[in-house]
Design a protein around this motif. Structure first.
Motif, short mmCIF file in Angstrom:
data_model
loop_
_atom_site.label_atom_id
_atom_site.label_comp_id
_atom_site.label_asym_id
_atom_site.label_seq_id
_atom_site.Cartn_x
_atom_site.Cartn_y
_atom_site.Cartn_z
N HIS A 120 0.82 -1.22 0.00
CA HIS A 120 0.00 0.00 0.00
C HIS A 120 0.86 1.27 0.00
O HIS A 120 0.53 2.27 -0.66
N HIS A 124 1.12 4.61 -2.45
CA HIS A 124 1.10 6.05 -2.15
C HIS A 124 2.22 6.78 -2.89
O HIS A 124 2.02 7.88 -3.42
N SER A 145 1.02 8.79 6.03
CA SER A 145 -0.39 8.41 5.97
C SER A 145 -0.91 8.26 7.40
O SER A 145 -0.22 8.62 8.36
N GLY A 146 -2.13 7.71 7.53
CA GLY A 146 -2.71 7.59 8.87
C GLY A 146 -1.89 6.70 9.78
O GLY A 146 -1.76 6.96 10.97
N GLY A 147 -1.30 5.65 9.24
CA GLY A 147 -0.60 4.69 10.08
C GLY A 147 0.90 4.64 9.87
O GLY A 147 1.59 3.86 10.53
N ASP A 176 -4.83 13.04 14.22
CA ASP A 176 -6.21 12.52 14.37
C ASP A 176 -6.61 12.44 15.85
O ASP A 176 -7.73 12.80 16.22
N GLY A 189 -7.80 14.61 10.60
CA GLY A 189 -6.80 15.35 9.81
C GLY A 189 -7.38 16.53 9.04
O GLY A 189 -6.99 17.68 9.27
N PRO A 190 -8.35 16.27 8.14
CA PRO A 190 -8.91 17.38 7.37
C PRO A 190 -9.59 18.42 8.26
O PRO A 190 -9.52 19.62 7.99
N ASP A 193 -6.97 20.55 9.90
CA ASP A 193 -6.41 21.44 8.87
C ASP A 193 -7.30 22.67 8.72
O ASP A 193 -6.85 23.82 8.77
N GLY A 278 -2.08 10.28 2.97
CA GLY A 278 -3.18 11.19 3.32
C GLY A 278 -2.74 12.51 3.94
O GLY A 278 -3.30 13.57 3.63
N VAL A 279 -1.74 12.47 4.82
CA VAL A 279 -1.32 13.70 5.52
C VAL A 279 -0.63 14.68 4.56
O VAL A 279 -0.52 15.87 4.85
N ASN A 282 -2.18 17.96 3.85
CA ASN A 282 -2.23 19.00 4.89
C ASN A 282 -1.61 20.32 4.43
O ASN A 282 -0.46 20.36 3.99
N THR A 309 -5.05 10.63 -0.61
CA THR A 309 -5.68 9.63 0.28
C THR A 309 -5.89 8.33 -0.50
O THR A 309 -5.61 8.26 -1.70
N ASP A 310 -6.39 7.31 0.21
CA ASP A 310 -6.44 5.97 -0.39
C ASP A 310 -7.26 5.92 -1.68
O ASP A 310 -8.37 6.45 -1.74
O1 KG4 Z 1 -3.25 7.68 3.17
P1 KG4 Z 1 -4.53 7.62 3.90
O2 KG4 Z 1 -5.80 7.91 3.16
O3 KG4 Z 1 -4.73 6.24 4.59
C1 KG4 Z 1 -3.68 5.49 5.07
O4 KG4 Z 1 -3.09 4.77 4.24
O5 KG4 Z 1 -3.42 5.63 6.29
O6 KG4 Z 1 -4.34 8.62 5.10
C2 KG4 Z 1 -5.34 8.86 6.02
C3 KG4 Z 1 -4.79 9.93 6.95
C4 KG4 Z 1 -5.70 10.18 8.15
O7 KG4 Z 1 -4.90 10.24 9.31
C5 KG4 Z 1 -6.30 11.52 7.81
O8 KG4 Z 1 -6.71 12.24 8.96
C6 KG4 Z 1 -5.14 12.18 7.11
O9 KG4 Z 1 -4.64 11.17 6.26
N1 KG4 Z 1 -5.47 13.38 6.34
C7 KG4 Z 1 -5.03 14.60 6.69
C8 KG4 Z 1 -5.57 15.50 5.76
N2 KG4 Z 1 -6.33 14.80 4.87
C9 KG4 Z 1 -6.24 13.49 5.25
N3 KG4 Z 1 -4.24 14.97 7.70
C10 KG4 Z 1 -3.97 16.27 7.81
N4 KG4 Z 1 -4.46 17.21 6.98
C11 KG4 Z 1 -5.25 16.88 5.94
N5 KG4 Z 1 -5.71 17.81 5.12
#
Ligand code: KG4
Length: 343
Positions: A120, A124, A145-147, A176, A189-190, A193, A278-279, A282, A309-310
């Protein structure tokens, strides 16, 4: 395999189900998106304040074949036209991964098409190839990303070396969790932001973590210092200024991500830098990277917001590069929830 494919377009069907998005996409030659279908479950998990793994798996079961069908229809191709089926097999929630993986294996079993397992996080990184035709390795990628939070040296399309990674929480997790504590809800996250727009970025300070001579990260201490600030305010009967707090906290996290990435640039001499995950959507992080780019002469690449994002287009892109490099998996490929990047 590269030479065999060189004179013909290669179509990859990508499937993604590692967390709370079911997605399918058809991508041509690793760079051109013919379709990109995403069924997000975020609204269903919102009331629980985070992803509930069993609900995620069950919703993937409902959504996976309709997504694949739509992706083929929107790309105006049939399964016969597809050269290989790429699917995320880790990292992620095991029950969620198994749904996409089983669907891909079923399709491969009946069609005889090759199966290509994709990491995965590699997906990205490859989101960048879908946005920038000119982007070629080598480059440095900050994968947030989230993790996961890691700095990756992309030596070649399938040759990746992790230069630094978080030793505890991912940056996304740290954002988060604090978003939830200050009442912004899920996905944090969003919302964090948005809340921080126009806020005073120096109103609050947070602890700094020293990682010695490494390119690693640690965000759990920073998260704890944010929690302490919130609790101390409560004890004093004072209200946190949400906008200032969100702006200061994200600016602090962004400065750490930029500092370590710039250090990676200095150590490797590679000034081409991309963001992924995902981050990377930001705005505080992007602003901090824009400033660093001016200061250090970086060549920056940000995937567009939808591809941060995913999604399954990034999985199809990574699958393409793996496939032309000779990777084909057998139908006993299993889900690896803790799959790591690199060798
Ligand atoms: O990459 P992703 O969609 O999933 C994973 O593979 O983890 O990332 C999800 C992460 C979440 O923590 C979400 O809150 C964060 O990306 N995220 C953001 C923003 N948009 C998504 N974090 C900060 N600012 C943003 N604008």
């Amino acid at each position: 395999m590269r030479e065999i494919m060189a004179d013909k377009d290669v179509l990859i069907l990508g499937i993604e189900s590692s967390c709370d998005e079911t997605a399918a996409s058809v991508v041509k030659n690793g760079r051109v998106i013919l379709s990109d279908v995403i069924a997000s479950q975020a609204d269903f998990h919102e009331k629980y304040g985070g992803v509930v793994p069993e609900i995620a798996s069950r919703m993937h079961v409902d959504a996976v074949y309709p997504c694949i069908k739509s992706a083929l229809e929107q790309a105006k191709v049939s399964l016969n036209d597809i050269d290989a089926i790429a699917v995320t097999y880790g990292p992620g929630l095991v029950g969620a991964l198994l749904v996409g993986l089983s669907a891909a294996k079923g399709l491969c079993a009946v069609s005889g098409k090759p199966l290509v397992g994709v990491n995965h996080l590699h997906g990205h990184i490859c989101a960048n190839y879908l946005c920038f035709d000119e982007l070629k390795p080598p480059f440095i990628c900050l994968c947030v990303s989230g993790g996961n939070t890691q700095i990756v040296l992309v030596k070649d399309y399938t040759d990746l070396e992790v230069l630094g990674r978080t030793r505890d929480d991912a940056a996304g997790e740290a954002i988060d969790k604090i978003a939830r504590v200050i009442g912004l809800g899920y996905p944090g996250g969003p919302k964090m932001d948005k809340a921080g727009q126009g806020g005073n970025v120096t109103a609050y300070t947070f602890s700094k973590t020293h990682m010695g001579d490494t390119l690693d990260f640690s965000f759990s201490g920073i998260k704890t210092s944010a929690l302490n600030t919130i609790n101390q305010s409560k004890q004093k009967g004072e209200e946190i200024n949400i906008s200032d707090f969100a702006a200061s906290y994200q600016t602090h996290i962004a400065s750490i991500l930029v500092k370590q990435t710039v250090e990676a640039v200095k150590r490797t001499g590679i000034k081409k830098v991309s963001l992924a995950g995902g981050v990377s959507a930001n705005s505080f992080l992007r602003k901090a990277f824009d400033e660093a780019s001016n200061k250090y002469g970086l060549e920056l690449f940000y995937p567009n917001l939808r591809l941060c994002t995913d999604n399954a287009a990034m999985i199809a892109s990574a699958g393409y590069f793996e496939f032309i490099n000779g990777r084909v998996d057998t139908l006993d490929l299993n889900a690896l929830p803790s799959l790591k990047l690199g060798k």
